[in-house]
Design a protein around this motif. Structure first.
Motif, PDB file in Angstrom:
ATOM      1  N   GLY A   9       0.825  -1.198   0.000  1.00 35.77           N
ATOM      2  CA  GLY A   9       0.000   0.000   0.000  1.00 35.77           C
ATOM      3  C   GLY A   9       0.862   1.253   0.000  1.00 35.77           C
ATOM      4  N   GLY A  10       0.228   2.402  -0.169  1.00 36.82           N
ATOM      5  CA  GLY A  10       0.972   3.654  -0.152  1.00 36.82           C
ATOM      6  C   GLY A  10       0.164   4.798  -0.688  1.00 36.82           C
ATOM      7  N   LEU A  11       0.869   5.873  -1.024  1.00 35.38           N
ATOM      8  CA  LEU A  11       0.251   7.090  -1.533  1.00 35.38           C
ATOM      9  C   LEU A  11       0.565   7.223  -3.017  1.00 35.38           C
ATOM     10  CD1 LEU A  11      -1.116   9.878  -1.129  1.00 35.38           C
ATOM     11  CD2 LEU A  11       1.149  10.760  -0.503  1.00 35.38           C
ATOM     12  N   VAL A  12      -0.455   7.502  -3.805  1.00 35.01           N
ATOM     13  CA  VAL A  12      -0.274   7.640  -5.247  1.00 35.01           C
ATOM     14  C   VAL A  12      -1.210   8.732  -5.747  1.00 35.01           C
ATOM     15  CG1 VAL A  12      -1.984   5.868  -5.777  1.00 35.01           C
ATOM     16  CG2 VAL A  12      -0.153   6.357  -7.417  1.00 35.01           C
ATOM     17  N   GLN A  13      -0.816   9.389  -6.819  1.00 37.31           N
ATOM     18  CA  GLN A  13      -1.677  10.413  -7.397  1.00 37.31           C
ATOM     19  C   GLN A  13      -2.776   9.780  -8.248  1.00 37.31           C
ATOM     20  OE1 GLN A  13       0.889  13.154  -9.532  1.00 37.31           O
ATOM     21  NE2 GLN A  13       0.990  14.510  -7.737  1.00 37.31           N
ATOM     22  N   ALA A  14      -3.850  10.492  -8.397  1.00 40.76           N
ATOM     23  CA  ALA A  14      -4.947  10.013  -9.233  1.00 40.76           C
ATOM     24  C   ALA A  14      -4.438   9.728 -10.647  1.00 40.76           C
ATOM     25  CB  ALA A  14      -6.065  11.052  -9.281  1.00 40.76           C
ATOM     26  N   LEU A  86      -6.056   4.773 -10.846  1.00 41.01           N
ATOM     27  CA  LEU A  86      -6.613   4.959  -9.503  1.00 41.01           C
ATOM     28  C   LEU A  86      -7.321   6.293  -9.369  1.00 41.01           C
ATOM     29  CD1 LEU A  86      -3.731   3.340  -7.489  1.00 41.01           C
ATOM     30  CD2 LEU A  86      -6.140   2.694  -7.323  1.00 41.01           C
ATOM     31  N   LYS A  87      -8.376   6.281  -8.576  1.00 43.02           N
ATOM     32  CA  LYS A  87      -9.195   7.458  -8.332  1.00 43.02           C
ATOM     33  C   LYS A  87      -9.175   7.768  -6.839  1.00 43.02           C
ATOM     34  CE  LYS A  87     -12.402   5.830 -11.906  1.00 43.02           C
ATOM     35  NZ  LYS A  87     -13.806   5.455 -12.202  1.00 43.02           N
ATOM     36  N   THR A  91      -9.397   5.352  -2.297  1.00 45.49           N
ATOM     37  CA  THR A  91      -8.708   5.484  -1.019  1.00 45.49           C
ATOM     38  C   THR A  91      -9.433   4.676   0.058  1.00 45.49           C
ATOM     39  OG1 THR A  91      -7.827   7.683  -1.530  1.00 45.49           O
ATOM     40  CG2 THR A  91      -8.052   7.090   0.808  1.00 45.49           C
ATOM     41  N   ALA A  92      -8.696   3.785   0.703  1.00 42.67           N
ATOM     42  CA  ALA A  92      -9.284   2.915   1.722  1.00 42.67           C
ATOM     43  C   ALA A  92      -8.187   2.049   2.324  1.00 42.67           C
ATOM     44  CB  ALA A  92     -10.365   2.019   1.101  1.00 42.67           C
ATOM     45  N   ILE A  93      -8.561   1.343   3.368  1.00 41.59           N
ATOM     46  CA  ILE A  93      -7.712   0.261   3.848  1.00 41.59           C
ATOM     47  C   ILE A  93      -8.124  -0.991   3.078  1.00 41.59           C
ATOM     48  CG2 ILE A  93      -7.012  -1.154   5.808  1.00 41.59           C
ATOM     49  CD1 ILE A  93      -7.679   1.198   7.619  1.00 41.59           C
ATOM     50  N   TYR A  94      -7.155  -1.640   2.485  1.00 40.57           N
ATOM     51  CA  TYR A  94      -7.428  -2.836   1.692  1.00 40.57           C
ATOM     52  C   TYR A  94      -7.074  -4.073   2.513  1.00 40.57           C
ATOM     53  CZ  TYR A  94      -8.416  -0.169  -2.485  1.00 40.57           C
ATOM     54  OH  TYR A  94      -9.006   0.675  -3.407  1.00 40.57           O
ATOM     55  N   TYR A  95      -8.051  -4.956   2.625  1.00 38.65           N
ATOM     56  CA  TYR A  95      -7.895  -6.174   3.403  1.00 38.65           C
ATOM     57  C   TYR A  95      -7.888  -7.399   2.493  1.00 38.65           C
ATOM     58  CZ  TYR A  95      -9.185  -3.267   7.417  1.00 38.65           C
ATOM     59  OH  TYR A  95      -9.237  -2.303   8.382  1.00 38.65           O
ATOM     60  N   CYS A  96      -6.974  -8.289   2.783  1.00 36.96           N
ATOM     61  CA  CYS A  96      -6.914  -9.585   2.113  1.00 36.96           C
ATOM     62  C   CYS A  96      -7.712 -10.580   2.955  1.00 36.96           C
ATOM     63  CB  CYS A  96      -5.453  -9.999   2.022  1.00 36.96           C
ATOM     64  SG  CYS A  96      -5.154 -11.675   1.519  1.00 36.96           S
ATOM     65  N   GLN A 115      -2.955   0.396   3.862  1.00 35.16           N
ATOM     66  CA  GLN A 115      -3.579   1.655   3.471  1.00 35.16           C
ATOM     67  C   GLN A 115      -3.204   2.026   2.043  1.00 35.16           C
ATOM     68  OE1 GLN A 115      -5.647   3.902   5.386  1.00 35.16           O
ATOM     69  NE2 GLN A 115      -5.903   4.822   3.356  1.00 35.16           N
ATOM     70  N   VAL A 116      -4.213   2.369   1.270  1.00 30.85           N
ATOM     71  CA  VAL A 116      -4.019   2.906  -0.073  1.00 30.85           C
ATOM     72  C   VAL A 116      -4.661   4.295  -0.103  1.00 30.85           C
ATOM     73  CG1 VAL A 116      -4.634   2.690  -2.504  1.00 30.85           C
ATOM     74  CG2 VAL A 116      -3.947   0.664  -1.193  1.00 30.85           C
ATOM     75  N   THR A 117      -3.857   5.281  -0.429  1.00 27.59           N
ATOM     76  CA  THR A 117      -4.345   6.651  -0.490  1.00 27.59           C
ATOM     77  C   THR A 117      -4.090   7.219  -1.879  1.00 27.59           C
ATOM     78  OG1 THR A 117      -3.858   6.978   1.865  1.00 27.59           O
ATOM     79  CG2 THR A 117      -4.219   8.950   0.535  1.00 27.59           C
ATOM     80  N   VAL A 118      -5.155   7.715  -2.508  1.00 24.27           N
ATOM     81  CA  VAL A 118      -5.055   8.293  -3.843  1.00 24.27           C
ATOM     82  C   VAL A 118      -5.359   9.785  -3.737  1.00 24.27           C
ATOM     83  CG1 VAL A 118      -5.832   8.170  -6.230  1.00 24.27           C
ATOM     84  CG2 VAL A 118      -5.840   6.106  -4.806  1.00 24.27           C
ATOM     85  N   SER A 119      -4.368  10.595  -4.063  1.00 21.94           N
ATOM     86  CA  SER A 119      -4.544  12.041  -3.966  1.00 21.94           C
ATOM     87  C   SER A 119      -5.060  12.601  -5.294  1.00 21.94           C
ATOM     88  CB  SER A 119      -3.227  12.707  -3.592  1.00 21.94           C
ATOM     89  OG  SER A 119      -2.262  12.477  -4.604  1.00 21.94           O
ATOM     90  N   SER A 120      -5.849  13.653  -5.179  1.00 21.24           N
ATOM     91  CA  SER A 120      -6.435  14.259  -6.394  1.00 21.24           C
ATOM     92  C   SER A 120      -5.550  15.349  -6.969  1.00 21.24           C
ATOM     93  CB  SER A 120      -7.819  14.826  -6.071  1.00 21.24           C
ATOM     94  OG  SER A 120      -7.718  15.756  -5.022  1.00 21.24           O
TER      95      SER A 120
END
Length: 120
Positions: A9-14, A86-87, A91-96, A115-120
């Motif tokens: 997981g991490g932070l990525v731009q839209a 990604l949009k 953004t959410a916590i991703y569970y397996c 955690q996956v966070t997608v910034s706009s």
């Protein structure tokens, strides 16, 4: 028992891409299917995608179809979720999760989430 550990997981731009992984250990021979779920702040957990562990059939939520791709490496007991285009709403916590019973859609084992966070 089956233990599941997510990573990636991490932070990525839209518009960007990210791959999350789920490594399974323990009684992995009992797994019938594995899946990904996500939970955004203030929202209920929702289904994202699932894969039949032996046959490899995949299933996706409409919201991610065409953008996310699920795959597995049986030798490594690892499942991957490739997320493209990604949009911010991704953004959410991703569970397996892992399912051992083919007759039910209930998942028996869960990871701690990533955690996956997608910034706009």
């Amino acid at each position: 028992q089956v233990q599941l550990v997510e990573s990636g997981g991490g932070l990525v731009q839209a518009g960007g891409s990210l791959r999350v992984s789920c490594a399974a250990s323990g009684r992995t021979f009992s797994m019938y299917a594995m899946g990904w779920f996500r939970q955004a702040p203030g929202k209920e957990r929702e289904f994202v995608a699932a894969i039949n562990w032996s046959g490899g059939s995949t299933y996706y939520a409409d919201s991610v179809k065409g953008r996310f791709t699920l795959s597995r490496d049986n030798a490594k007991n690892t499942m991957y979720l490739q997320m493209n285009s990604l949009k911010p709403e991704d953004t959410a916590i991703y569970y397996c999760a892992a399912r051992t019973r083919p007759a039910t859609l209930a998942y028996d084992y869960w990871g701690q989430g990533t955690q996956v966070t997608v910034s706009s």
